[in-house]
Design an enzyme around this catalytic site. Sequence first.
Site, PDB file in Angstrom:
ATOM      1  CB  CYS A 131      -0.932  -0.005   1.202  1.00  0.00           C
ATOM      2  SG  CYS A 131      -1.853  -1.519   1.361  1.00  0.00           S
ATOM      3  CG  HIS A 273      -1.896   4.523   5.051  1.00  0.00           C
ATOM      4  ND1 HIS A 273      -1.851   4.413   3.676  1.00  0.00           N
ATOM      5  CD2 HIS A 273      -2.034   3.248   5.516  1.00  0.00           C
ATOM      6  CE1 HIS A 273      -1.947   3.138   3.330  1.00  0.00           C
ATOM      7  NE2 HIS A 273      -2.064   2.413   4.427  1.00  0.00           N
ATOM      8  CG  HIS A 310      -6.545   0.894   1.137  1.00  0.00           C
ATOM      9  ND1 HIS A 310      -5.629   1.353   0.220  1.00  0.00           N
ATOM     10  CD2 HIS A 310      -5.826   0.375   2.162  1.00  0.00           C
ATOM     11  CE1 HIS A 310      -4.410   1.117   0.672  1.00  0.00           C
ATOM     12  NE2 HIS A 310      -4.499   0.533   1.852  1.00  0.00           N
TER      13      HIS A 310
END
Lengths: 383, 239
Positions: A131, A273, A310
């Site tokens: 990620c 994040h 996400h």
Amino acid sequence: VNEAVVITGMGAVSAFGSGVDKLWHAVTTGQSGIRRVERLSRLGLRVTTGGCVPGPEGLGADRHLAIARRAIDDAIEQAHLDVSTSAFIWATGLDTYVDESGRPTYRRSGDCFAALAARHRSPRRLVAVACASGTQAIGEAAWLIRTGRADACVAGGSSAMLDAVYTTAFAGLGAIAVDKAGENPGDACRPFDRQRRGFALSEGAGALVIERASTAQARGVAPLALVTGLGTSEDAHDLNQPPADGGGAELAILRSLADAHLEPDGIDVVNSHGTGTFVGDASEAAAIRSVFKNWRERPLVHGLKGAIGHAMSAAGAIEAIVAVMTCREGVVPATVNLCSVDEACSLRHVVGSAERAPVRRVLSSSFGMGGQNAAIIIERVCQ
Amino acid sequence: MFVLKAVMAKDLSLLEGNPSLWRKVRRFNGPGQATVAVAVEAARAAADPSRVGLIGLAACQSGSSEMFATIGTLLDRPPSDPMAFKFNPTYTLHALDNLALSVVSIELKNRGYAIGLGGTAGQCWDALDIARARLAMGDEREFLIFGGDQTGRGEGSVVAAALLLSCEPPVATTARVRIDTLEWTRADESDRPPTLHAAAGLAEFLGVLERRPPGPFEYRVPPDHGNGLDSICIRGALA
């Protein structure tokens, strides 16, 4: 060579559709692009929500390419860039099993990358740090240019993993928000909130043209923002979760500040994040508190995953684009679905609605599962 | 930059003498195990393994046997059956592209600069280029590049390679490779498409250098170990 590194073009594809304008309008007006995904509902899975890109017809490998190409082409067009002169640092995510004709079919990440990279000059790099990939791709591109190893580079990431295999796999790890009876799909992902229970998987792409200030000037292209710092680190802690004190994330943030020759008070906004996972959000908040001693007042902290989900390897790139817009517009989007801040996640959050603020620099950070961390600093162009 | 140590493996014998490491990687697939084993072995020669720059090369052959077994189950069982999807992706190299990088950083207690490349052909040469550039800039003093491959679906054969690189010549005389430049030149369309690999190209490169006499060398990466677009040339010297 240590010339200023500027961003001259951006392209975004997200759950809100294609285009930076659509993305920016949605995130500054508090919308959520997370919806019920028909192909997941049909299978009767525990997770049926996600951030599906509207528009590209069909599924499978072509869908990923279409999403990525749209973002890249938009960025190149805005920058008026001759693509054959630009390097390419991208993140396509993992090998995936895509839904073709109703059955998952294997697709190599390398095939997608090769198709995207062919028209660029070297270096052509495929970043694979989970990620954190999108953010690190942008930072690495800036480093290439700053050190004189390329004049221009298209950087970012794309992902199209919103399918049964991955939603179920992440559910198995306890990382994704499984369906809750009676809940609006748009409320599934709740970064830093007491009620958070995981992220919402989404697809998308973010592309940025990054180049030397002088080459942009020579073409008569106005820079949108600067990239002034990159920091990376490893947690060296655990395969599945970050350390509670956010030590690895803190290192990446500190290194990005050092790279930009900045003290922490030089950062106005943190684009977090903020996945909405229980452990991850608390760890990230601890890292931010540790770096920014005056954290109750500044920097302003916001996250996008409540709104767009996400997007894995694309996440950092899409977030960097929002960071650029934040600098340019002086508007900090609120974190969607953050209603009751968890004490473990205490920060100067932007909640409810977007805030107007003078913003010179945004720190945009991403933390990959397995412990790869990356942070970049985006800076407003001073007239 | 200098090659301080190169470790290659075509099996898992390196793990036989390291039960502690074996316990940590026993649930990974073969290439994952071999990659970690060669990386840890090469890192032994580092001045400080916790400060070495890390570049992991993600595998890019088709999925692991575990992954295919899981997908097969997914296809064959009713999707409403929760057991149909029960698997832990961290145990399959292809489900988590940075798996070996994470494990090596944990093993070496290394929190320094790191990047994962891969999933597509020819990224090992970019890894060498990143290491060379960052060593030249003084950002790091040593770099560790590591990766592993499998062939075909299922376990197949294992090839793993790790290189420990330094900006300074080694004190000992065991390391004999100095890499000076890497060049990418756009090539005409090749009739030999590249093999998707993480480490096979590095392993062959080192094998070729082993057989060469001392003096300057020029290594033209074979098309099947390239990136499918460029002619790649590495120049350096052998002591």
